[in-house]
Design an enzyme around this catalytic site. Structure first.
Site, PDB file in Angstrom:
ATOM      1  N   SER A 245      -2.829   6.945   5.757  1.00 57.80           N
ATOM      2  CA  SER A 245      -2.250   5.845   6.525  1.00 57.80           C
ATOM      3  C   SER A 245      -3.132   5.546   7.730  1.00 57.80           C
ATOM      4  CB  SER A 245      -0.839   6.212   7.004  1.00 57.80           C
ATOM      5  OG  SER A 245      -0.337   5.228   7.889  1.00 57.80           O
TER       6      SER A 245
ATOM      7  N   SER B  66       0.843  -1.203   0.000  1.00 60.24           N
ATOM      8  CA  SER B  66       0.000   0.000   0.000  1.00 60.24           C
ATOM      9  C   SER B  66       0.871   1.243   0.000  1.00 60.24           C
ATOM     10  CB  SER B  66      -0.914   0.009   1.230  1.00 60.24           C
ATOM     11  OG  SER B  66      -0.149   0.247   2.402  1.00 60.24           O
TER      12      SER B  66
ATOM     13  N   SER C 259       0.936   3.730   2.237  1.00 62.46           N
ATOM     14  CA  SER C 259       0.969   4.440   3.523  1.00 62.46           C
ATOM     15  C   SER C 259       2.348   4.972   3.878  1.00 62.46           C
ATOM     16  CB  SER C 259       0.477   3.515   4.642  1.00 62.46           C
ATOM     17  OG  SER C 259       1.403   2.472   4.884  1.00 62.46           O
TER      18      SER C 259
ATOM     19  N   LYS D 245       5.573   0.661   9.350  1.00 66.59           N
ATOM     20  CA  LYS D 245       5.319   2.077   9.630  1.00 66.59           C
ATOM     21  C   LYS D 245       6.597   2.663  10.229  1.00 66.59           C
ATOM     22  CE  LYS D 245       0.808   1.644   8.783  1.00 66.59           C
ATOM     23  NZ  LYS D 245       0.158   2.238   7.586  1.00 66.59           N
TER      24      LYS D 245
END
Length: 325
Positions: free
Chosen positions: A289, A126, A128, A183
């Protein structure tokens, strides 16, 4: 044994097939551990039982042939037909079910050890973490940077470096620990972290940012504002979308997240006190995100490793061997 091996391979194919089409969640670490264990049992059986038995059978064939020739020679027959070498080689030949199990054990063992204790590959699914990581990036994760952990159960047995603000970390998703997320570490245990009006604050101090112009997000096909943000001693790029202002609220699927009482949600954003043994994670693509602002803190036992390099992106070869913090 050949029938049993066939059944095991059929089960493996069925499991991988169901995993691929999304019928169930796969646990690759567990699968690799099982494959290593099963092939090790075959390897031990081959080394201490099957191989000695084949050698003994081949030697018995040679001995019987020698006795037969001695007997015929005693009868005055010196010329004896029959070459037993092809038969001896056939007796020594490893059957297919051992070749595809015991023969694979050293390779699978090396992969298991490297993946468990050295480095593990991941694919970015993705956007994010744009612009640091792009969709399709294949990254490597350092498995020993934060300490040595036992495979499968992920229990740390040897400590190494502490987690630092700004680290790009792969971890088991708190809502579904069979899924790995990536992250950036925004806050560590004991920090008070705030994300208010699209600005990050750590212990009351705003994280320094410098405008870097616009960034074209190819995945979303829009331009976003890019900034250089500093967390601790690390600088990294982030994206902000001014027209995406919204009120954050917890939306964890399985209910309130652990230590949710440590967080305050307002129209401006969210402020949290990070509990011991936990971390507050943010995506670099701040307005695109879903991270700790929504599902809470990441516990230490969920840590997988520290991401450090893009080793391949088949859609953008310029990304190959890109290192990042």
């Amino acid at each position: 044994m050949s029938a049993l091996t066939g059944v095991l391979y059929a089960a493996l194919v069925a499991y991988l097939g169901g995993w691929y089409v999304g019928r169930w969640s796969g646990n690759f670490a567990l699968l690799l551990f099982v494959l290593t264990s099963v092939t090790m049992l075959y390897w031990l059986a081959e080394r201490f039982h099957f191989a000695p038995a084949r050698r003994a059978a081949a030697q018995n064939l040679v001995d019987n042939d020698a006795k037969r020739r001695e007997t015929l020679a005693a009868q005055g027959i010196s010329r004896v037909d029959g070459d037993i070498e092809p038969a001896r080689q056939q007796l020594l030949q490893q059957p297919w079910w051992l070749d595809w199990t015991a023969g694979l054990f050293p390779v699978i063992l090396v992969v298991f050890l490297l993946r468990s204790f050295v480095a593990e590959p991941f694919k970015i699914p993705s956007g994010s973490m744009v612009p640091t990581l792009l969709v399709g990036d294949l990254i490597l994760v350092n498995k020993f940077h934060y300490g040595i952990r036992l495979p499968v159960i992920n229990k740390r047995i040897i400590a190494n470096n502490d987690v630092k603000r700004g680290d790009v970390m792969v971890f088991r998703y708190p809502e579904d620990t069979s899924t790995d997320f990536i992250k950036r570490v925004a806050a560590i245990p004991g920090d008070e972290v705030s994300y208010l009006n699209q600005k990050l604050y750590i212990n009351g101090q705003a994280a320094p940012v410098q405008p870097q112009g616009n960034f074209y997000d190819e995945d979303a096909r829009v331009y976003r504002q890019r900034f250089l943000e500093k967390l601790g001693d690390k600088e990294h790029q982030i994206l902000v979308q001014p027209d995406a202002l919204r009120m954050f609220r917890p939306d964890r699927a399985d209910g309130p997240f652990p230590f949710q009482e440590n967080c305050r949600y307002t129209v401006e954003g969210v402020t949290c006190k990070v509990p011991a043994g936990h971390y507050f994670m943010l995506g670099d693509n701040r307005d695109n995100s879903r991270d700790s602002r929504f599902w809470g803190f990441v516990p230490d036992e969920n840590i997988v490793g520290k991401a450090f390099m893009v080793w391949m992106n088949f859609g953008n070869l310029k990304r190959v061997f890109t290192f990042f913090d």
